[in-house]
Design a protein around this motif. Structure first.
Motif, PDB file in Angstrom:
ATOM      1  N   GLU A  98     150.229  99.139   1.431  1.00 27.58           N
ATOM      2  CA  GLU A  98     150.895  99.931   2.462  1.00 27.58           C
ATOM      3  C   GLU A  98     150.764 101.432   2.197  1.00 27.58           C
ATOM      4  O   GLU A  98     151.666 102.211   2.510  1.00 27.58           O
ATOM      5  CB  GLU A  98     152.354  99.512   2.619  1.00 27.58           C
ATOM      6  N   GLU A  99     149.637 101.836   1.637  1.00 24.56           N
ATOM      7  CA  GLU A  99     149.311 103.248   1.448  1.00 24.56           C
ATOM      8  C   GLU A  99     148.375 103.633   2.595  1.00 24.56           C
ATOM      9  O   GLU A  99     147.164 103.658   2.443  1.00 24.56           O
ATOM     10  CB  GLU A  99     148.654 103.463   0.083  1.00 24.56           C
ATOM     11  N   TYR A 100     148.957 103.942   3.730  1.00 25.02           N
ATOM     12  CA  TYR A 100     148.206 104.070   4.967  1.00 25.02           C
ATOM     13  C   TYR A 100     147.295 105.292   5.005  1.00 25.02           C
ATOM     14  O   TYR A 100     146.205 105.224   5.571  1.00 25.02           O
ATOM     15  CB  TYR A 100     149.153 104.054   6.165  1.00 25.02           C
ATOM     16  N   GLU A 101     147.712 106.393   4.427  1.00 24.49           N
ATOM     17  CA  GLU A 101     146.863 107.591   4.420  1.00 24.49           C
ATOM     18  C   GLU A 101     145.590 107.336   3.613  1.00 24.49           C
ATOM     19  O   GLU A 101     144.491 107.691   4.045  1.00 24.49           O
ATOM     20  CB  GLU A 101     147.625 108.789   3.844  1.00 24.49           C
ATOM     21  N   GLU A 102     145.752 106.733   2.443  1.00 25.87           N
ATOM     22  CA  GLU A 102     144.590 106.427   1.609  1.00 25.87           C
ATOM     23  C   GLU A 102     143.691 105.397   2.289  1.00 25.87           C
ATOM     24  O   GLU A 102     142.461 105.509   2.248  1.00 25.87           O
ATOM     25  CB  GLU A 102     145.046 105.906   0.243  1.00 25.87           C
ATOM     26  N   ALA A 103     144.301 104.414   2.940  1.00 25.11           N
ATOM     27  CA  ALA A 103     143.527 103.397   3.650  1.00 25.11           C
ATOM     28  C   ALA A 103     142.703 104.028   4.760  1.00 25.11           C
ATOM     29  O   ALA A 103     141.516 103.723   4.917  1.00 25.11           O
ATOM     30  CB  ALA A 103     144.459 102.325   4.226  1.00 25.11           C
ATOM     31  N   GLU A 104     143.315 104.935   5.502  1.00 23.31           N
ATOM     32  CA  GLU A 104     142.584 105.601   6.590  1.00 23.31           C
ATOM     33  C   GLU A 104     141.410 106.411   6.036  1.00 23.31           C
ATOM     34  O   GLU A 104     140.303 106.371   6.585  1.00 23.31           O
ATOM     35  CB  GLU A 104     143.525 106.517   7.378  1.00 23.31           C
ATOM     36  N   TYR A 105     141.636 107.103   4.938  1.00 23.03           N
ATOM     37  CA  TYR A 105     140.576 107.897   4.307  1.00 23.03           C
ATOM     38  C   TYR A 105     139.389 107.009   3.927  1.00 23.03           C
ATOM     39  O   TYR A 105     138.240 107.316   4.242  1.00 23.03           O
ATOM     40  CB  TYR A 105     141.140 108.616   3.080  1.00 23.03           C
ATOM     41  N   HIS A 106     139.678 105.889   3.272  1.00 26.57           N
ATOM     42  CA  HIS A 106     138.594 105.007   2.826  1.00 26.57           C
ATOM     43  C   HIS A 106     137.921 104.288   4.003  1.00 26.57           C
ATOM     44  O   HIS A 106     136.710 104.075   3.978  1.00 26.57           O
ATOM     45  CB  HIS A 106     139.100 104.006   1.794  1.00 26.57           C
TER      46      HIS A 106
END
Length: 171
Positions: A98-106
């Motif tokens: 649930e680390e959405y910012e990091e997920a979006e980046y990757h």
């Protein structure tokens, strides 16, 4: 499909064998082993543990996947076909946590590299649209969905795209 430790052990064994061949004046075999050592070093930087990580990822073992991905010395040096998978797996691990910012980046990085096929690329766009939906960013949602619609090939993906589009239109 070796871990970093396995590749290092293989590199050391190959180097020792090459030195042994030089000692016994087996120059052709030593040259061959030297080339094998260079190939191992090249594969360490270009292929790394991404294939091993994908095996764990397919089995749903996110911790083992992350451990294998952590062995990658420099993701920017990975071959293009490996970098896409690397970023895709990193994004899914971040999404799982649930680390959405990091997920979006990757996921954004993964969208720039080749993946297995159109279906994988479609699901990257769907994930990006979902993450934009969390932020209620209608412009980005629709942009990601348009790209996904261009590549869509499965009924499941079409259904998910339609569901996200309905939610985006209700914002």
């Amino acid at each position: 499909m070796f871990s970093a430790k396995g590749r290092y052990a293989l590199m050391v064994a190959t180097a020792i064998a090459a030195i042994g061949c030089l000692f016994y004046k087996e120059n052709q075999l030593a040259a061959f082993l030297g080339l094998m050592l260079l190939l191992l070093i090249w594969s360490h930087f270009k292929q790394s543990s991404v294939l091993l990580a994908s095996k764990h990822f397919k089995n749903g073992d996110y911790q083992a996947t992350e451990d294998a991905l952590d062995e990658v010395p420099d993701p920017e040096r990975l071959a293009k076909n490996r970098r896409g998978y690397y970023e895709f797996m990193r994004a899914n691990i971040a999404l799982h946590r649930e680390e959405y910012e990091e997920a979006e980046y990757h996921f954004q990085l993964a969208s720039r590299f080749p993946l297995g096929g159109k279906t994988d690329k479609v699901f990257v766009m769907i994930h990006l649209a979902n993450l934009a939906l969390r932020k209620k960013d209608k412009v980005r949602i629709l942009a990601y969905l348009e790209r996904a619609k261009e590549m869509v090939s499965t009924p499941r993906a079409k259904e998910i795209i339609n569901r996200i589009e309905k939610e985006a239109n209700s914002l």
